[in-house]
Design an enzyme around this catalytic site. Structure first.
Site, mmCIF file in Angstrom:
data_model
loop_
_atom_site.group_PDB
_atom_site.id
_atom_site.type_symbol
_atom_site.label_atom_id
_atom_site.label_comp_id
_atom_site.label_asym_id
_atom_site.label_seq_id
_atom_site.Cartn_x
_atom_site.Cartn_y
_atom_site.Cartn_z
ATOM 1 N N THR A 1 19.479 -7.426 -38.418
ATOM 2 C CA THR A 1 18.877 -7.325 -39.741
ATOM 3 C C THR A 1 19.983 -6.916 -40.702
ATOM 4 O O THR A 1 20.479 -5.787 -40.655
ATOM 5 C CB THR A 1 17.738 -6.301 -39.762
ATOM 6 O OG1 THR A 1 16.699 -6.734 -38.869
ATOM 7 C CG2 THR A 1 17.159 -6.162 -41.160
ATOM 8 N N LYS B 1 12.743 -11.270 -43.354
ATOM 9 C CA LYS B 1 12.704 -9.977 -42.664
ATOM 10 C C LYS B 1 12.519 -8.834 -43.667
ATOM 11 O O LYS B 1 11.851 -7.843 -43.374
ATOM 12 C CB LYS B 1 13.978 -9.779 -41.843
ATOM 13 C CG LYS B 1 14.040 -8.450 -41.076
ATOM 14 C CD LYS B 1 12.921 -8.311 -40.037
ATOM 15 C CE LYS B 1 12.977 -6.963 -39.327
ATOM 16 N NZ LYS B 1 14.065 -6.876 -38.346
ATOM 17 N N LYS C 1 17.983 1.928 -43.340
ATOM 18 C CA LYS C 1 19.027 0.918 -43.548
ATOM 19 C C LYS C 1 18.410 -0.389 -44.015
ATOM 20 O O LYS C 1 18.890 -1.018 -44.972
ATOM 21 C CB LYS C 1 19.814 0.713 -42.247
ATOM 22 C CG LYS C 1 20.944 -0.300 -42.316
ATOM 23 C CD LYS C 1 20.540 -1.715 -41.948
ATOM 24 C CE LYS C 1 20.199 -1.856 -40.479
ATOM 25 N NZ LYS C 1 19.930 -3.283 -40.119
#
Length: 289
Positions: A97, A172, A240
C-alpha cells in the site's frame, strides 16, 4: 507455470509467496532479514536470494509486499534492486500500500526496460493472506494485468483492474477511508451494547445479518468486546495509509472530515504506546475503566 520472485516476507508476503509454490510456480524470495527468507525456503521448498535483483533474475513475474514508498524504492531502484535484473517482457506487481505517484513512477521505469508494472494493493488482512482469499485492486495496462492475473490468483479471491497506473492504489485509499469509518462506528456500537448490558456476541450475530453487517463486524466485533487487539494490521500501518489518503485527497480536492477525526484517535493510541495494536483498538478510547 511461471518463474516468480517475491520480495518482502512480512505477515502478508510470507503466506502469499507460499501460495505461489502451492499453485505450482517456481518461486525465489528475498527478505531484508535473511533468516526469514531461509525459513520460508525450508518450509515451502522454494529458493532464496541475497538481493531483490538476485530474486528477480530470470523471473517472469516479480511480486513485492513491503512497508511504504521508501521501502519500495529501496527494493526496486536502490542498489541491488529489482530493476537491475528485471527482464524485458516480465511484469512487476507491487502489493504494497503506497502512493499513486510512486505507482506512476514505477510504471514508467518498468516501461523503459520493456517490462510491465501493476500496482496491486490488497485487502483481507493476515487471515486473507493465509487463506489465499485476498482482494487485489489493480492499476496499470491491460496487457500487464492479463499477464499477472493468473499468478496473483494463487492467493486471491478477487482480482480487478480499476484503470491505469495508480488506480489500484487510489482504490485502496477508498478502502481504507471506508474501513476507518466502519471501525469507529463498530467501536461505538459495541461500547453502547456493553454499557446497556446486552450480550455483545448475540447482538453482533443478529445485526450482522442485516443492513449493518460488514467484514469488520463479523471478524472484529467479538474480539473488540473481549479487548483482543493482536491481529495482523497494526494501527501504525493504518496511520501510514491514511496519510497517503490525505495527501491524495488534497491533490484531487476531496474532503475527509470524519477520517481526519479517526486518524487523531489512532494518533492518541500511538502516543499511549499502542501502535502495534490492530485497528479495532479504537474501542479502548471509549472505555472509562
Amino acid at each position: 507455470m511461471a518463474r516468480c520472485a517475491f520480495v518482502g516476507l512480512g505477515v502478508m508476503g510470507y503466506p502469499m509467496a507460499g501460495h505461489l509454490v502451492s499453485a505450482g510456480h517456481d518461486v525465489t524470495v528475498y527478505n531484508r532479514t535473511p533468516s526469514v527468507a531461509a525459513s520460508w525456503a525450508a518450509e515451502h521448498g522454494g529458493a532464496s536470494a541475497s538481493t531483490p535483483a538476485g530474486a528477480a533474475h530470470g523471473a517472469d513475474c516479480v511480486m513485492m509486499c513491503v512497508g511504504d514508498d521508501d521501502d519500495v524504492r529501496a527494493v526496486t531502484v536502490g542498489p541491488g534492486g529489482v530493476f537491475e535484473s528485471l527482464a524485458s517482457g516480465a511484469v512487476l506487481v507491487d502489493h504494497t500500500t503506497a502512493s499513486a505517484n510512486l505507482a506512476e513512477e514505477l510504471h514508467s521505469a518498468a516501461a523503459e526496460k520493456g517490462a510491465g508494472f501493476v500496482d496491486a494493493p490488497v485487502s483481507g488482512g493476515e487471515i486473507g493472506a493465509k487463506n489465499g482469499a485476498l482482494t487485489v485492486m489493480c492499476g496499470g495496462d491491460q496487457a500487464a494485468f492479463d499477464q499477472a492475473r493468473p499468478v496473483v490468483a494463487s492467493y486471491a479471491k478477487a482480482v480487478a483492474l480499476l484503470g491505469g497506473p495508480g488506480s489500484g492504489q487510489r482504490t485502496k485509499m477508498v478502502n481504507q477511508i471506508c474501513i476507518a469509518g466502519l471501525v469507529q462506528g463498530l467501536a461505538e456500537g459495541i461500547d453502547f451494547a456493553r454499557r446497556a448490558g446486552l450480550d455483545i456476541e448475540q447482538v453482533v450475530d443478529v445485526i450482522s445479518q442485516g443492513a449493518a453487517g460488514s467484514w469488520q463486524m463479523a471478524n472484529r466485533g467479538p474480539t473488540m468486546a473481549r479487548r483482543e487487539f493482536d491481529f495482523g494490521f497494526a494501527l501504525d500501518w493504518m496511520r501510514k495509509d491514511l496519510a497517503i489518503c490525505f495527501a491524495e485527497a488534497e491533490r484531487v480536492g476531496a474532503t475527509l472530515p470524519l477520517t481526519a477525526i479517526i486518524d487523531q484517535h489512532y494518533a492518541r493510541l500511538q502516543r499511549e504506546g499502542h501502535g502495534r495494536w490492530d485497528t479495532s483498538a479504537l474501542i479502548e478510547l471509549l472505555r472509562d475503566d
